[in-house]
Design a protein around this motif. Sequence first.
Motif, PDB file in Angstrom:
ATOM      1  N   GLU A   1       0.859  -1.180   0.000  1.00 44.28           N
ATOM      2  CA  GLU A   1       0.000   0.000   0.000  1.00 44.28           C
ATOM      3  C   GLU A   1       0.893   1.228   0.000  1.00 44.28           C
ATOM      4  N   GLY A   2       0.811   2.010  -1.048  1.00 45.23           N
ATOM      5  CA  GLY A   2       1.704   3.155  -1.195  1.00 45.23           C
ATOM      6  C   GLY A   2       1.173   4.424  -0.559  1.00 45.23           C
ATOM      7  N   GLY A   3       1.999   5.471  -0.635  1.00 41.37           N
ATOM      8  CA  GLY A   3       1.596   6.786  -0.168  1.00 41.37           C
ATOM      9  C   GLY A   3       1.686   6.989   1.329  1.00 41.37           C
TER      10      GLY A   3
ATOM     11  N   VAL B   1      13.987   7.688  -8.288  1.00 36.11           N
ATOM     12  CA  VAL B   1      13.895   8.873  -7.429  1.00 36.11           C
ATOM     13  C   VAL B   1      13.663  10.133  -8.272  1.00 36.11           C
ATOM     14  N   ALA B   2      14.271  10.174  -9.466  1.00 39.72           N
ATOM     15  CA  ALA B   2      14.134  11.346 -10.332  1.00 39.72           C
ATOM     16  C   ALA B   2      12.713  11.520 -10.857  1.00 39.72           C
ATOM     17  N   THR B   3      11.902  10.463 -10.842  1.00 37.00           N
ATOM     18  CA  THR B   3      10.541  10.578 -11.387  1.00 37.00           C
ATOM     19  C   THR B   3       9.675  11.546 -10.590  1.00 37.00           C
ATOM     20  N   GLN B   4      10.027  11.822  -9.316  1.00 44.06           N
ATOM     21  CA  GLN B   4       9.248  12.761  -8.510  1.00 44.06           C
ATOM     22  C   GLN B   4      10.041  14.028  -8.174  1.00 44.06           C
TER      23      GLN B   4
ATOM     24  N   PHE C   1       6.166  15.858  -7.476  1.00 43.48           N
ATOM     25  CA  PHE C   1       5.061  15.431  -6.602  1.00 43.48           C
ATOM     26  C   PHE C   1       3.721  16.078  -6.971  1.00 43.48           C
ATOM     27  N   GLN C   2       3.640  16.671  -8.158  1.00 46.68           N
ATOM     28  CA  GLN C   2       2.369  17.243  -8.612  1.00 46.68           C
ATOM     29  C   GLN C   2       1.425  16.150  -9.118  1.00 46.68           C
ATOM     30  N   SER C   3       2.006  15.039  -9.510  1.00 42.90           N
ATOM     31  CA  SER C   3       1.224  13.900  -9.989  1.00 42.90           C
ATOM     32  C   SER C   3       1.811  12.640  -9.358  1.00 42.90           C
ATOM     33  N   GLN C   4       1.027  11.954  -8.526  1.00 43.92           N
ATOM     34  CA  GLN C   4       1.512  10.777  -7.822  1.00 43.92           C
ATOM     35  C   GLN C   4       1.533   9.574  -8.758  1.00 43.92           C
ATOM     36  N   LEU C   5       2.534   8.710  -8.605  1.00 42.63           N
ATOM     37  CA  LEU C   5       2.551   7.468  -9.377  1.00 42.63           C
ATOM     38  C   LEU C   5       1.333   6.627  -9.011  1.00 42.63           C
ATOM     39  N   LYS C   6       0.865   5.805  -9.954  1.00 38.14           N
ATOM     40  CA  LYS C   6      -0.320   4.975  -9.738  1.00 38.14           C
ATOM     41  C   LYS C   6       0.095   3.540  -9.455  1.00 38.14           C
ATOM     42  N   ALA C   7      -0.609   2.888  -8.559  1.00 38.96           N
ATOM     43  CA  ALA C   7      -0.327   1.491  -8.221  1.00 38.96           C
ATOM     44  C   ALA C   7      -0.564   0.592  -9.428  1.00 38.96           C
TER      45      ALA C   7
ATOM     46  N   SER D   1       5.688   4.689  -2.866  1.00 37.55           N
ATOM     47  CA  SER D   1       5.326   6.102  -3.032  1.00 37.55           C
ATOM     48  C   SER D   1       4.040   6.276  -3.825  1.00 37.55           C
ATOM     49  N   ALA D   2       3.548   5.202  -4.465  1.00 39.74           N
ATOM     50  CA  ALA D   2       2.413   5.307  -5.383  1.00 39.74           C
ATOM     51  C   ALA D   2       1.085   5.358  -4.650  1.00 39.74           C
ATOM     52  N   LYS D   3       0.057   5.783  -5.375  1.00 39.07           N
ATOM     53  CA  LYS D   3      -1.295   5.837  -4.833  1.00 39.07           C
ATOM     54  C   LYS D   3      -1.973   4.492  -5.077  1.00 39.07           C
TER      55      LYS D   3
END
Length: 436
Positions: free
Chosen positions: A7-9, A329-332, A376-382, A402-404
Amino acid sequence: MGIFKIEGGIRLKGEITPQGAKNEALQILCAVLLTSDKVIINNIPDIIDINKLIVLLGNLGVKIQKNGSGSYSFQADDINIGYLETEAFKKEGGSLRGSIMIVGPLLARYGKGYIPKPGGDKIGRRRLDTHFEGFINLGAKFRYNREDHFYGVEAPDGLQGASMLLDEASVTGTANIVMAAVLAKGTTTIYNAACEPYLQQLCKMLNSMGANITGVGSNLLTITGVESLSGCEHRILPDMIEIGSWIGLAAMTRSEITIKDVSWDNLGVIPSVFRKLGITLEKRGDDIYIPSHENGYEIKTDIDGSILTIADAPWPGFTPDLLSIVLVVATQAKGDVLIHQKMFESRLFFVDKLIDMGAKIMLCDPHRAVVMGHNFQSQLKATTMSSPDIRAGISLLIAALSAKGTSTIQNIEQIDRGYENIDERLRAIGANIVRA
């Protein structure tokens, strides 16, 4: 095959202690074959690859005793060299990349060493030429059975010291040649030798056993052969790759984490590379403190304002094993970065899974990817994904944390090959991760 459900986030908090270094342990364990005396090794990580090697040593006839958590005694005073030519060994040795490093010690001590084509990560071709060219320079005869991919070197009259220039600064190749040369007659010089901290640790251990190695920490090693080696006690360094993984985890999940007992002096450029991504690291004694990055982290540009490039290189350059972590890490991050993976041609192919999660990544070719951070304007999706190798696996795990939503990672045996009890240790700092 096992899976992780994550479970992310969730923000994490607490302390985490790195395991013993996998890449050092693989070398150090093979070195016990160089003496008939007892060798005690401490801080051995409890991971699949290391446990496989310990089993292999036991099947070779090494007497093994577990002294406590991470501590073992080894005594190679009754080796069954015939085991090397059995079908069981071909299967066992072929499942582990690190098994190649038993060849140097066995060749030095018994005049022969065999190995099936080693397995391990699916990250592209990993050549063995450096190892065997080094053994040939020391006087060994080489043979290769193409039918069953079986390598062999033999030196019934012993090895003779030689001067050599390695065609690449291979860590395992240098380690293997060093272990062969310590019992050779005369003096060996190895130029373009690898000089990673783990190779330095091997040389220091061998010197404590009675070897004569100078130039440790440089790319020119001089080895004066000795008649025999004695026992010793050795402690393995903390794993710098795991330390880098925890730094990346803290940043991506915006968590406050302290990484304990990291051996700062042996981290090289790792802290500065993460700082180039905008990550705050504080040195507190021998610990790394990472505050929660509430406002994110911003990638620095080069001095002339051009896009930052992070590339791997032989030590003291940046280790290739952490490029997958840097990429995720660079993706956010705020800003863009070019990741250049020079050493392996298949290691970046896991980025399609990150793209499925919503990451903005352009794969330029098998070696280069441009990452455009979300800040962090758009969260990664599970999502559901599979781990292709150890380092991509831990990178996907960090992305999932880190994903939603709830992610599933399959083929987690790849992660277990390099990270000890990772689910338990993550739960201890607040992660919601279940092994099924």
